[in-house]
Write a protein that holds these residues in place. Structure first.
Motif, mmCIF file in Angstrom:
data_model
loop_
_atom_site.group_PDB
_atom_site.id
_atom_site.type_symbol
_atom_site.label_atom_id
_atom_site.label_comp_id
_atom_site.label_asym_id
_atom_site.label_seq_id
_atom_site.Cartn_x
_atom_site.Cartn_y
_atom_site.Cartn_z
ATOM 1 N N THR A 196 -0.683 23.675 -24.514
ATOM 2 C CA THR A 196 -1.222 24.984 -24.259
ATOM 3 C C THR A 196 -2.160 24.764 -23.174
ATOM 4 O O THR A 196 -1.912 24.022 -22.154
ATOM 5 C CB THR A 196 -2.106 25.216 -25.379
ATOM 6 N N SER A 244 -9.355 23.500 -32.691
ATOM 7 C CA SER A 244 -9.031 23.896 -33.971
ATOM 8 C C SER A 244 -8.393 22.868 -34.969
ATOM 9 O O SER A 244 -7.506 22.359 -34.298
ATOM 10 C CB SER A 244 -8.722 25.272 -33.809
ATOM 11 N N TYR A 284 0.122 26.566 -37.193
ATOM 12 C CA TYR A 284 -0.828 27.721 -36.529
ATOM 13 C C TYR A 284 -1.979 27.175 -36.220
ATOM 14 O O TYR A 284 -2.692 26.171 -36.807
ATOM 15 C CB TYR A 284 -1.107 28.859 -37.798
ATOM 16 N N PHE A 285 -2.583 27.419 -34.901
ATOM 17 C CA PHE A 285 -3.464 26.615 -34.269
ATOM 18 C C PHE A 285 -3.966 27.620 -33.294
ATOM 19 O O PHE A 285 -3.462 28.413 -32.727
ATOM 20 C CB PHE A 285 -3.222 25.117 -34.048
ATOM 21 N N GLY A 286 -5.522 27.337 -32.886
ATOM 22 C CA GLY A 286 -5.787 28.075 -31.824
ATOM 23 C C GLY A 286 -6.130 27.281 -30.386
ATOM 24 O O GLY A 286 -6.422 25.832 -30.562
ATOM 25 N N SER A 287 -6.131 27.636 -29.336
ATOM 26 C CA SER A 287 -6.553 26.905 -28.016
ATOM 27 C C SER A 287 -7.500 27.604 -27.319
ATOM 28 O O SER A 287 -7.721 28.796 -27.611
ATOM 29 C CB SER A 287 -5.046 26.831 -27.430
ATOM 30 N N GLN A 337 -6.007 31.801 -26.937
ATOM 31 C CA GLN A 337 -4.571 32.340 -27.748
ATOM 32 C C GLN A 337 -4.310 31.556 -28.977
ATOM 33 O O GLN A 337 -4.877 30.404 -29.046
ATOM 34 C CB GLN A 337 -3.492 32.073 -26.834
ATOM 35 N N CYS A 338 -3.865 32.320 -29.873
ATOM 36 C CA CYS A 338 -3.395 31.638 -31.279
ATOM 37 C C CYS A 338 -2.229 31.672 -31.168
ATOM 38 O O CYS A 338 -1.151 32.282 -30.918
ATOM 39 C CB CYS A 338 -3.914 32.770 -32.507
ATOM 40 N N TRP A 339 -1.671 30.202 -31.539
ATOM 41 C CA TRP A 339 -0.354 29.832 -31.402
ATOM 42 C C TRP A 339 0.517 29.476 -32.833
ATOM 43 O O TRP A 339 -0.254 29.284 -33.781
ATOM 44 C CB TRP A 339 -0.289 28.412 -30.594
ATOM 45 N N CYS A 340 1.868 29.689 -32.743
ATOM 46 C CA CYS A 340 2.382 29.501 -33.741
ATOM 47 C C CYS A 340 3.756 28.857 -33.350
ATOM 48 O O CYS A 340 4.425 29.289 -32.686
ATOM 49 C CB CYS A 340 2.925 30.717 -34.704
ATOM 50 N N TRP A 380 4.853 34.849 -30.220
ATOM 51 C CA TRP A 380 3.758 34.124 -30.237
ATOM 52 C C TRP A 380 3.631 33.251 -28.642
ATOM 53 O O TRP A 380 4.798 32.948 -28.277
ATOM 54 C CB TRP A 380 3.536 33.139 -31.375
ATOM 55 N N PRO A 381 2.470 32.717 -28.351
ATOM 56 C CA PRO A 381 1.067 32.908 -28.951
ATOM 57 C C PRO A 381 0.664 34.434 -28.748
ATOM 58 O O PRO A 381 1.282 35.165 -28.042
ATOM 59 C CB PRO A 381 0.310 31.948 -27.891
#
Length: 263
Positions: free
Chosen positions: A223, A229, A239-242, A246-249, A261-262
């Motif tokens: 990322t 997170s 699912y995770f945040g950076s 951005q929130c990633w999937c 996504w993200p």
């Protein structure tokens, strides 16, 4: 009735009622611990566990806010990680919490006695992850450290290395060296008793998937910022945040981004 537990830098713990249109303390409480709380409160089996900057782990009655016990010795370093609790596995009845003085501690949930500890070579800001009953008598524990390593140990003695985590070419026995500090707590996805995986973010901006059974690398996703997170796996997606905002999937199978996504 829905309640939320929260803590702050003043050392206060709150149990807040969600009344449907707002929040209040009806049926809830507030308790002053007198030390900075950066550890997220964890509620388990009617008790609330939280670590503090005064180098103590607290167990509170989740209904009343009264203190059941505090650890009184053998802990060094601020406790900023969230505790992991196991009162399910036979003979466990323990809580595990990491400290910024490089240690993970195993504490008896009955009386707060510190039983033993494991030392890494960097601060432990992330919560440990347990396999929770893969075997019938104990757990393995996975510890992410700011030294860039994921450590695997027996959860009860904190010393025995799982056999499959030894003799892996290019890696030290008992750990996987990611090479970047981790503030993200490992997430263990248990597919079945022989297939379970660790997902963890690192400050190099990557999310990693490791085989939890033997500590081997599966894949990583890059990322645009540190991943601090804790990832969550649901429905075959991670699912995770950076810190890239951005929130990633991504796919749990191969790390490929889910369409759209993200975010």
């Amino acid at each position: 009735t829905t309640f939320i537990y929260a803590a702050n830098d003043n050392g206060d713990i709150y149990k807040i009622r969600d009344n449907g249109s707002g929040g209040d303390l009806t049926g809830g409480w507030s308790t002053a611990l007198g030390a900075v709380v950066r550890s997220s409160p964890a509620v388990y089996n009617g008790a609330l566990y939280v670590g503090c900057s005064d180098q103590k782990l607290y167990k509170l009655n989740a209904s009343t806010g009264g203190t059941t016990w505090t650890t009184t010795a053998a802990i060094t370093g601020s406790l900023t990680a969230t505790v992991a609790v196991d009162e399910w596995t036979p003979s466990a009845d323990c809580a595990w919490i990491g400290s910024e003085a490089n240690n993970i501690y195993r504490v008896n949930t009955g009386d707060g006695t510190v039983i033993n500890n494991f030392s890494a070579s960097g601060a432990i800001k992330a919560s440990p992850a347990l396999t929770f009953g893969i075997r019938s008598t104990d757990d393995d524990i996975y510890i992410a450290s700011m030294d860039g390593k994921i450590y695997a140990r027996n959860g009860l003695n904190l010393a025995t290395i799982p056999t499959a985590w030894t003799g892996r070419g290019g890696q030290e026995d008992g750990n996987y060296n990611i090479g970047s500090g981790m503030e993200s707590s490992p997430y263990v996805d248990i597919v079945n008793s022989s297939n379970y995986f660790i997902y963890v973010g690192a400050n190099d901006g990557k999310l990693y998937k490791l085989n939890a059974a033997d500590g081997t690398f599966v894949w990583s996703v890059q990322t645009g910022g540190p991943v601090k997170s804790t990832p969550v796996v649901y429905g075959g997606w991670v699912y995770f945040g950076s810190d890239d905002c951005q929130c990633w999937c991504v796919s749990a199978t191969d790390g490929s981004a889910r369409p759209g996504w993200p975010v």
